[in-house]
Motif scaffolding. Structure first.
Motif, short mmCIF file in Angstrom:
data_model
loop_
_atom_site.label_atom_id
_atom_site.label_comp_id
_atom_site.label_asym_id
_atom_site.label_seq_id
_atom_site.Cartn_x
_atom_site.Cartn_y
_atom_site.Cartn_z
N ASP A 96 0.80 -0.55 -0.27
CA ASP A 96 0.10 -0.22 0.10
C ASP A 96 1.22 1.21 0.15
OD1 ASP A 96 -2.57 1.28 -0.59
OD2 ASP A 96 -1.82 1.42 1.83
N LYS A 97 1.77 1.28 0.56
CA LYS A 97 3.21 2.24 0.59
C LYS A 97 3.68 2.51 0.06
CE LYS A 97 6.71 4.44 3.52
NZ LYS A 97 7.89 4.08 4.15
N ASP A 98 4.19 1.37 -1.10
CA ASP A 98 4.44 1.21 -2.51
C ASP A 98 4.46 2.05 -3.70
OD1 ASP A 98 6.90 2.32 -0.83
OD2 ASP A 98 7.86 -0.41 -0.66
N LYS A 99 2.64 1.78 -3.66
CA LYS A 99 1.78 1.31 -4.98
C LYS A 99 1.98 0.06 -5.53
CE LYS A 99 -0.53 5.60 -3.07
NZ LYS A 99 -1.30 5.23 -2.32
N VAL A 129 -8.32 -9.16 7.67
CA VAL A 129 -8.75 -9.13 6.03
C VAL A 129 -9.55 -7.96 5.29
CG1 VAL A 129 -10.26 -11.20 4.60
CG2 VAL A 129 -8.82 -12.08 6.55
N ASP A 130 -10.41 -7.85 5.96
CA ASP A 130 -11.67 -6.36 5.15
C ASP A 130 -9.84 -5.45 4.78
OD1 ASP A 130 -13.23 -7.25 5.58
OD2 ASP A 130 -14.28 -5.93 7.30
N GLU A 131 -9.22 -4.89 5.46
CA GLU A 131 -7.73 -4.06 5.39
C GLU A 131 -7.02 -4.26 3.98
OE1 GLU A 131 -5.33 -0.81 4.94
OE2 GLU A 131 -7.61 -0.93 6.03
N TRP A 132 -6.35 -5.51 3.79
CA TRP A 132 -6.01 -6.44 2.90
C TRP A 132 -6.86 -6.30 1.66
CZ3 TRP A 132 -4.65 -11.34 6.58
CH2 TRP A 132 -3.63 -10.84 7.09
N ILE A 133 -8.03 -6.69 1.58
CA ILE A 133 -8.40 -6.72 0.59
C ILE A 133 -8.77 -5.32 -0.24
CG2 ILE A 133 -11.30 -6.55 -0.73
CD1 ILE A 133 -11.32 -9.43 1.24
N ARG A 134 -9.02 -3.73 0.65
CA ARG A 134 -8.94 -2.75 -0.06
C ARG A 134 -7.71 -2.38 -0.51
NH1 ARG A 134 -11.15 -1.91 5.88
NH2 ARG A 134 -13.22 -1.56 5.89
#
Length: 528
Positions: A96-99, A129-134
């Motif tokens: 997420d941080k490094d796109k 799991v919600d956050e990983w899917i996002r």
């Protein structure tokens, strides 16, 4: 001299690592062909490869289990610990941080998910799991494979806006109703297994995904009616054990090429469709106790392009007539109510019958193509009337390239293993000489046949056909005795005036050991 190499010590070359100089997207594509563990192990090669393995667009968090005893049960090798979740979360946060691009995201947790670390709550795991899917949706995920059982997990609404998602596989989750637009513009494959989903939500997803080509719904619940609308381009549809007793399937699309349907109710045929909608269907697989002769009679004329027909456990069928010039394969499995079967298929290349080889059932086949005839039955069904029926099946075939007989007691353990054949019982009935075929394939699974049964078995088969090659497959713990018995009977037949068998070429046996049984392949060439 190669320009990528320079000489240092006489006789030795110092090579340049050109592979590591390739761009990230090429190296990512290379390791995408490796398994998760193998791809991760490339990190030991160099700092460059450590970066590549850590930014792999294929992310798989699979919880591996081990077998602890000889039974078929598997247990988690260890608990789902807080350390494991921390590692998974740290890795996803880096993407997420490094796109970083996420091409595939796969979660496979154990069925015994309640064996969590005492510091982890199910609600915490669900939010992770919600956050990983996002993160995956924001990073253009193309394939999502999700299995999180026993925590009552519900898919987040953001998943329905994943424009880049092409494949979605869900198992042991719930899909609640979301009051909003569905923007799965690229979704082509949707597979649901043990999923709870509301009816309006399921039909909303199907009608909104205009590029959906493959839809599979197995052992799901929460709905009574499935609608495949006319705007849908679904080509492969699989519905297994998901409809309730009064459920209905409404087919309005004409794009279907493969349809597999299974149910467990015997009181009604739940499929509704308009004439002409199944004109492009090529494969039809039905496991339905509810379909009747009338239902099948209305359905078959609509299938002008049908190539494969599989009827399994359709026990209300008694008389069926199949006439189709495109049909190539027909399978009749455990349809014990059949009395009359008429097949007119000029292009038929394979016909398989599994079940009690009931002589009262009259099967007539007409085919102009070279056909493989396969019979899967139990020993005592192959008596004199059984062999007569087998020979009747072959008379309607212009050419039979192979006949396969599989003897097994896997679906009827109460019957004897005796096989009896006496040509005199047929009286004046004559179907002509034995049929010349290329190969006779025999498969025997744990059948301790007596010498008289083996003799009757071979006599009945050679009365039916004369093969150039006879192939045996023995699935026994100790097959040597059965091999000797069959070889002895064949040698006796070669010296018997009742058979025109002249000689048998030396056998070529190929033995291979398996975990639970021993399989031996034996092939003989016969000269008549």
């Amino acid at each position: 001299m190669n320009p990528d190499c320079e000489e240092t010590i006489p006789g030795q070359l110092n090579t340049v690592d050109r592979l590591s100089d390739l761009p990230d997207f090429i190296l990512h594509d290379i390791i995408s062909y490796l398994g998760t563990r193998e791809a991760y192990r490339t990190c030991i090669l160099s700092k460059r490869w450590a970066h590549i393995s850590g930014t792999n667009p294929i992310i798989e968090f699979h919880y591996y289990c081990k077998k602890v005893n000889s039974s078929a049960r598997y247990w988690p090798s260890k608990k789902v610990s807080a350390r494991l979740l921390e590692y998974m979360d740290t890795r996803m946060q880096r993407y997420d941080k490094d796109k970083l691009r996420v091409r595939t995201l796969s979660f496979r947790f154990p069925d015994y998910i309640y064996l969590l670390d005492s510091n982890i709550k199910k609600l915490e795991l669900s939010s992770k799991v919600d956050e990983w899917i996002r993160i995956a949706v924001r990073n253009q995920v193309a394939k999502l494979d999700l299995d999180v059982p026993n925590i009552n997990y519900q898919l987040p609404a953001i998943l329905l806006s994943a424009k880049s998602l092409r494949e979605l596989y869900c198992m042991n989750v719930k899909i609640p109703y979301y009051n909003g637009a569905i923007n799965l513009a690229s979704l082509q494959t949707l597979e649901l297994l043990y999923v709870g989903v509301e009816e309006r939500m399921l039909n909303h997803i199907i009608s909104s995904c205009l590029l959906l080509k493959c839809l599979s719904v197995k052992f799901c619940f929460g709905f009574k009616t499935i609608v495949i609308p006319c705007c849908s381009q679904v080509k492969e549809l699989t519905l297994k054990y998901s409809l309730p007793k009064n459920g209905t399937i409404i087919l309005e699309s004409s794009y279907l090429t493969c349809f597999q349907f299974s149910d467990s109710y015997d009181d009604r045929w739940p499929i509704m469709l308009k004439p002409g909608l199944l004109r492009n269907l090529r494969t039809l697989d039905l496991f339905s106790s509810g379909i009747t002769d009338g239902d099948l009679g209305k359905l078959l004329p609509e299938l002008a392009s049908l190539e494969t027909l599989h009827l399994f456990h359709c026990r209300r069928l008694t008389m069926i007539r199949i006439s189709n010039v495109q049909l190539k394969k027909i399978y009749l499995d455990d349809c014990h109510g059949l009395l009359y079967v008429t097949i007119d298929a000029p292009s038929l290349t394979k016909f398989k019958y599994k079940g009690d080889f009931d002589p009262d059932c009259i099967i007539t086949i007409s085919s102009q193509a070279s056909c493989l005839l396969s019979v899967h039955t139990i020993p005592y069904c192959l008596d004199t009337p059984g062999f007569f029926k087998l020979k009747q099946l072959m008379t309607g075939l212009r050419s039979c390239n192979a006949l396969k007989i599989w003897l097994s007691d896997d679906y009827d353990e109460s019957g004897p293993d005796d096989i009896k054949f006496d040509e005199e019982e047929l009286g004046d009935v004559n179907l002509g000489p034995p049929r010349d075929i290329r190969e006779l394939k025999l498969s025997l699974y744990d059948q301790n046949l007596s010498r008289s049964s083996v003799s009757a078995f071979l006599n009945g088969l050679f009365w039916t056909c004369r093969p150039d090659i006879i192939s045996f497959q023995f699935f026994f713990h100790e097959p040597d005795l059965m091999i000797q018995l069959f070889m002895s009977e064949l040698e006796d037949m070669a010296n018997c005036w009742g058979h025109p068998l002249k000689r048998i070429e030396s056998p070529d046996a190929n033995c291979s050991n398996t975990l639970e049984s021993k399989k031996v392949d034996l092939q003989l060439r016969l000269h008549w």
